[in-house]
Motif scaffolding. Structure first.
Motif, PDB file in Angstrom:
ATOM      1  N   ASP A   2       0.760  -1.265   0.138  1.00 49.77           N
ATOM      2  CA  ASP A   2      -0.116   0.099  -0.026  1.00 49.77           C
ATOM      3  C   ASP A   2       0.941   1.280   0.149  1.00 49.77           C
ATOM      4  O   ASP A   2       0.398   2.269  -0.129  1.00 49.77           O
ATOM      5  CB  ASP A   2      -0.814   0.222   1.399  1.00 49.77           C
ATOM      6  CG  ASP A   2      -1.920  -1.196   1.309  1.00 49.77           C
ATOM      7  OD1 ASP A   2      -2.506  -1.354   0.368  1.00 49.77           O
ATOM      8  OD2 ASP A   2      -1.867  -1.982   2.188  1.00 49.77           O
ATOM      9  N   ARG A   3       2.180   1.123   0.312  1.00 52.33           N
ATOM     10  CA  ARG A   3       2.834   2.327   0.351  1.00 52.33           C
ATOM     11  C   ARG A   3       4.391   1.679  -0.013  1.00 52.33           C
ATOM     12  O   ARG A   3       4.907   0.900   0.505  1.00 52.33           O
ATOM     13  CB  ARG A   3       2.985   2.948   1.766  1.00 52.33           C
ATOM     14  CG  ARG A   3       3.780   4.272   1.991  1.00 52.33           C
ATOM     15  CD  ARG A   3       3.545   4.825   3.327  1.00 52.33           C
ATOM     16  NE  ARG A   3       3.886   4.275   4.330  1.00 52.33           N
ATOM     17  CZ  ARG A   3       3.947   4.471   5.492  1.00 52.33           C
ATOM     18  NH1 ARG A   3       3.152   5.806   5.851  1.00 52.33           N
ATOM     19  NH2 ARG A   3       4.269   3.983   6.569  1.00 52.33           N
ATOM     20  N   SER A  25       8.708   3.125  -0.923  1.00 54.06           N
ATOM     21  CA  SER A  25       9.642   4.173  -0.938  1.00 54.06           C
ATOM     22  C   SER A  25      11.018   3.704  -1.540  1.00 54.06           C
ATOM     23  O   SER A  25      11.256   2.383  -1.230  1.00 54.06           O
ATOM     24  CB  SER A  25      10.084   4.748   0.487  1.00 54.06           C
ATOM     25  OG  SER A  25      10.303   3.796   1.564  1.00 54.06           O
ATOM     26  N   ARG A  53      -0.752  -1.771   4.897  1.00 57.01           N
ATOM     27  CA  ARG A  53      -1.576  -1.106   5.974  1.00 57.01           C
ATOM     28  C   ARG A  53      -2.395  -2.336   6.392  1.00 57.01           C
ATOM     29  O   ARG A  53      -3.325  -2.908   5.773  1.00 57.01           O
ATOM     30  CB  ARG A  53      -2.631  -0.273   5.498  1.00 57.01           C
ATOM     31  CG  ARG A  53      -2.971   0.915   6.497  1.00 57.01           C
ATOM     32  CD  ARG A  53      -2.116   1.549   7.547  1.00 57.01           C
ATOM     33  NE  ARG A  53      -2.623   2.441   8.525  1.00 57.01           N
ATOM     34  CZ  ARG A  53      -3.144   3.690   8.340  1.00 57.01           C
ATOM     35  NH1 ARG A  53      -3.112   4.249   6.979  1.00 57.01           N
ATOM     36  NH2 ARG A  53      -3.367   4.299   9.165  1.00 57.01           N
ATOM     37  N   TRP A  70       1.374   0.396   9.866  1.00 59.50           N
ATOM     38  CA  TRP A  70       2.068  -0.069   8.549  1.00 59.50           C
ATOM     39  C   TRP A  70       3.026  -1.130   9.009  1.00 59.50           C
ATOM     40  O   TRP A  70       3.724  -1.082  10.086  1.00 59.50           O
ATOM     41  CB  TRP A  70       2.891   1.081   8.392  1.00 59.50           C
ATOM     42  CG  TRP A  70       1.919   2.302   7.611  1.00 59.50           C
ATOM     43  CD1 TRP A  70       1.670   3.472   8.279  1.00 59.50           C
ATOM     44  CD2 TRP A  70       1.301   2.250   6.436  1.00 59.50           C
ATOM     45  NE1 TRP A  70       0.800   4.128   7.231  1.00 59.50           N
ATOM     46  CE2 TRP A  70       0.446   3.421   6.205  1.00 59.50           C
ATOM     47  CE3 TRP A  70       1.465   1.272   5.373  1.00 59.50           C
ATOM     48  CZ2 TRP A  70      -0.036   3.816   5.195  1.00 59.50           C
ATOM     49  CZ3 TRP A  70       0.599   1.700   4.025  1.00 59.50           C
ATOM     50  CH2 TRP A  70       0.112   2.872   4.002  1.00 59.50           C
TER      51      TRP A  70
END
Length: 320
Positions: A125-126, A128, A152, A161
């Motif tokens: 979901d996220r 980097s 998440r 998270w």
């Protein structure tokens, strides 16, 4: 592939690091001042939360936590910036010494999409990305960077998270021509009937069907499975001349580490390896050790890439 650590530290990098001491000291002082004055500013806010004419219960605890975390993050940001400056300086110097390039910021490309499509990395979901090393290894173009993928989970106050992957993605030109798609994956990833009916004969990846490829090396079969749309070419790409070396490197990365995709004349590697290349430190006495650690981490990745690569005659690149 190893950088000349002693040469770096006795030369331009060592001089540059010595010049950064004032920057480090200023960052520490600014952080301490922010924590001190931020704490003073937070006291009346916390007093209102805890001693006002209301009972906030768990909401009050959560609100207090947010206030304290905000002060902590605001205070730490000068230190974080100083560490980033040191890290970029060290990693850039290592890269120059090795004849390659380094960038802190990363924009992932098609290799990341391929890694997701074929299951080298999980959905998230996220995401980097940072610490890009790029150039050539023994004449083969490569692009290596770190990925941090999070999901998440939970609900309500338990929402959080969770890291589902942290490690390196490496995209490299292969040493010989091929036209198939072949996946080197962890054993047991594709089973029938929710794991109750044994291994599948084939698996679909966004509509692309890859069949299971039988292997002949027992150590290899204990750890990996191979899937391909060309059985003959897959056995050329994943052949016994480098399997033992690959298994040894797999163990060096402490198990669940290496996955690879061979496609369109290139190879994409995903290696679960934790947080890499963090060479920045606020303690100058740690600099040489941090330089050596970052250099060895990149060297291990480079050796892995070369171990899985081949030249046009099938010899493993970089292996004598």
């Amino acid at each position: 592939m190893r950088a000349d650590i002693q040469g770096l530290m006795s030369g331009e990098l060592g001089s540059w690091l010595a010049d950064q001491q004032t920057m480090r000291d200023d960052a520490k002082e600014k952080a301490h001042n922010r924590w001190f004055y931020g704490g003073i500013a937070a006291l009346p806010v916390l007093a209102v939360i805890w001693f006002g004419p209301w009972s906030l219960g768990m909401f009050g605890i959560a609100l207090s936590f947010i206030v304290l975390c905000g002060v902590g993050a605001w205070g730490y940001s000068p230190i974080a910036e100083a560490k980033k400056t040191i890290k970029v300086g060290i990693n850039s110097a290592i890269a120059r010494n090795l004849g390659i390039s380094y960038d802190h910021d990363v924009e992932p490309g098609s290799e990341y999409e391929a890694a997701k499509t074929y299951g080298l990395v999980p959905g998230c979901d996220r995401s980097s990305f940072e610490d890009r090393w790029f150039g050539t290894l023994e004449g083969h173009g490569f692009n290596l960077y770190e990925a941090h993928l999070e999901e998440r989970r939970g609900s309500g106050k338990n929402r959080r998270w969770v890291t589902v992957f942290r490690g390196a993605l490496l995209h490299m030109e292969f040493g010989r021509d091929f036209h198939s798609t072949t996946l080197l994956q962890r054993k047991g990833k594709h089973k029938k009937w929710f794991g109750l009916g044994g291994r599948k004969d084939a698996a679909n990846f966004d509509g692309h069907r890859l069949a299971y490829v039988d292997q002949v090396h027992p150590d290899f079969e204990d750890v990996f499975e191979v899937w391909s749309d060309d059985q003959v070419e897959a056995r050329v790409l994943i052949h016994p001349s480098y399997i033992e070396h690959l298994v040894a490197l797999e163990r060096a990365f402490n198990g669940d580490a290496v996955r690879a995709l061979f496609s369109r004349g290139e190879v994409v590697l995903a290696v679960e390896s934790g947080n890499l290349f963090e060479s920045g430190s606020m303690n100058a006495a740690e600099d040489e050790a941090r330089v050596a650690e970052a250099s060895e981490q990149f060297g291990a990745m480079a050796r892995l890439a070369l171990a899985i690569n081949q030249n046009e005659r099938g010899r493993v690149v970089g292996k004598t």
